[in-house]
Design an enzyme around this catalytic site. Structure first.
Site, short mmCIF file in Angstrom:
data_model
loop_
_atom_site.label_atom_id
_atom_site.label_comp_id
_atom_site.label_asym_id
_atom_site.label_seq_id
_atom_site.Cartn_x
_atom_site.Cartn_y
_atom_site.Cartn_z
N HIS A 14 0.95 -1.24 0.09
CA HIS A 14 0.01 0.05 0.03
C HIS A 14 0.92 1.28 0.07
O HIS A 14 2.19 1.20 0.18
CB HIS A 14 -1.00 0.03 1.05
CG HIS A 14 -0.24 -0.07 2.62
ND1 HIS A 14 -1.10 0.48 3.92
CD2 HIS A 14 1.03 0.40 2.94
CE1 HIS A 14 -0.24 0.57 4.88
NE2 HIS A 14 0.85 0.48 4.42
N CYS A 33 5.82 5.81 4.66
CA CYS A 33 4.77 5.20 4.09
C CYS A 33 4.37 5.68 2.86
O CYS A 33 3.16 5.18 2.26
CB CYS A 33 3.74 5.19 5.39
SG CYS A 33 4.26 4.18 6.86
N HIS A 39 4.69 -0.06 -0.24
CA HIS A 39 5.50 -0.83 0.40
C HIS A 39 4.64 -1.98 1.04
O HIS A 39 3.57 -1.89 0.95
CB HIS A 39 6.31 -0.26 1.58
CG HIS A 39 5.43 0.54 2.42
ND1 HIS A 39 4.90 1.79 2.43
CD2 HIS A 39 4.89 -0.08 3.55
CE1 HIS A 39 3.95 2.06 3.36
NE2 HIS A 39 3.91 1.13 4.20
N HIS A 41 3.38 -5.17 3.60
CA HIS A 41 3.29 -5.56 4.98
C HIS A 41 2.77 -7.07 5.05
O HIS A 41 2.06 -7.62 4.00
CB HIS A 41 2.11 -4.79 5.85
CG HIS A 41 2.69 -3.41 5.92
ND1 HIS A 41 3.61 -3.25 7.08
CD2 HIS A 41 2.36 -2.50 5.50
CE1 HIS A 41 3.53 -1.73 7.07
NE2 HIS A 41 2.85 -1.31 6.14
N ASP A 79 -4.91 -10.66 -0.80
CA ASP A 79 -3.72 -11.26 -0.62
C ASP A 79 -2.80 -11.14 -1.92
O ASP A 79 -3.23 -11.28 -3.10
CB ASP A 79 -3.72 -12.62 -0.45
CG ASP A 79 -2.35 -13.33 -0.06
OD1 ASP A 79 -1.55 -12.84 0.68
OD2 ASP A 79 -2.19 -14.56 -0.29
N HIS A 80 -1.57 -10.83 -1.83
CA HIS A 80 -0.50 -10.20 -2.68
C HIS A 80 -1.23 -9.19 -3.73
O HIS A 80 -0.96 -9.31 -4.88
CB HIS A 80 -0.24 -11.47 -3.55
CG HIS A 80 0.80 -12.40 -2.66
ND1 HIS A 80 0.50 -13.24 -1.86
CD2 HIS A 80 2.04 -12.51 -2.81
CE1 HIS A 80 1.31 -13.88 -1.06
NE2 HIS A 80 2.35 -13.43 -1.95
N GLU A 124 -0.67 -5.00 11.40
CA GLU A 124 0.28 -4.49 10.10
C GLU A 124 1.71 -5.10 10.46
O GLU A 124 2.54 -5.17 9.51
CB GLU A 124 0.37 -3.02 10.06
CG GLU A 124 0.41 -2.61 8.83
CD GLU A 124 0.25 -0.99 8.76
OE1 GLU A 124 -0.69 -0.53 7.81
OE2 GLU A 124 0.95 -0.40 9.25
NI NI Z 1 2.64 0.52 5.48
#
Ligand code: NI
Length: 135
Positions: A14, A33, A39, A41, A79-80, A124
């Site tokens: 995100h 961020c 990036h 998580h 997911d992904h 997260e």
């Molecule tokens: Ni983040």
């Protein structure tokens, strides 16, 4: 009242960015961020359902069923993926853990029958997590 929880895992990327703000303000508020290309998580989600186990089954909700609902409605969708551009229900939503928990709630609330959705915890990272109880 008994609280029963199922934990699931997903990975997603995100970017925290408010399109109404200047680039400078976005950097000031979100720091790293706000990295333009995002990036990632490794998220953990804990979905808790509350209820009184009926005498007949002794179960508030079948955990296999709860897992199937979470996977079908949330995990398979996020997911992904890149949360800012790949996920329809996140369109126009800044993908903070807070906002994600609220969006997940809206979806799961209507799908969980048997008990009632009590809380969604979204990790997260091992140290950072939010909890939403629909209030
Ligand atoms: Ni983040």
């Amino acid at each position: 009242m008994v609280y029963i929880t199922r934990k699931e895992h997903f990975s997603a990327s995100h970017r925290l960015y408010n399109p109404d703000w200047s680039d400078d303000k976005n950097w000031e508020v979100y720091g790293k961020c706000n990295n333009p290309n995002g990036h990632g998580h490794n998220y953990e989600i804990e979905v808790t359902v509350a209820g009184n186990p009926p005498k007949e089954t002794g179960m508030v909700i079948d955990l296999k069923k709860l897992s199937d609902i979470i996977n079908k409605e949330i995990i398979d969708v996020v997911d992904h993926k890149h949360l800012n551009c790949d996920v329809d229900f996140m369109t126009g939503v800044i993908p903070t853990a807070e906002n994600m928990a609220v969006e997940f709630w809206k979806i799961l609330e209507t799908k969980i029958t048997g008990g009632r959705l009590y809380s969604i915890k979204l990790y997260e990272s091992p140290n950072n997590f939010v909890e939403y109880r629909g209030e």
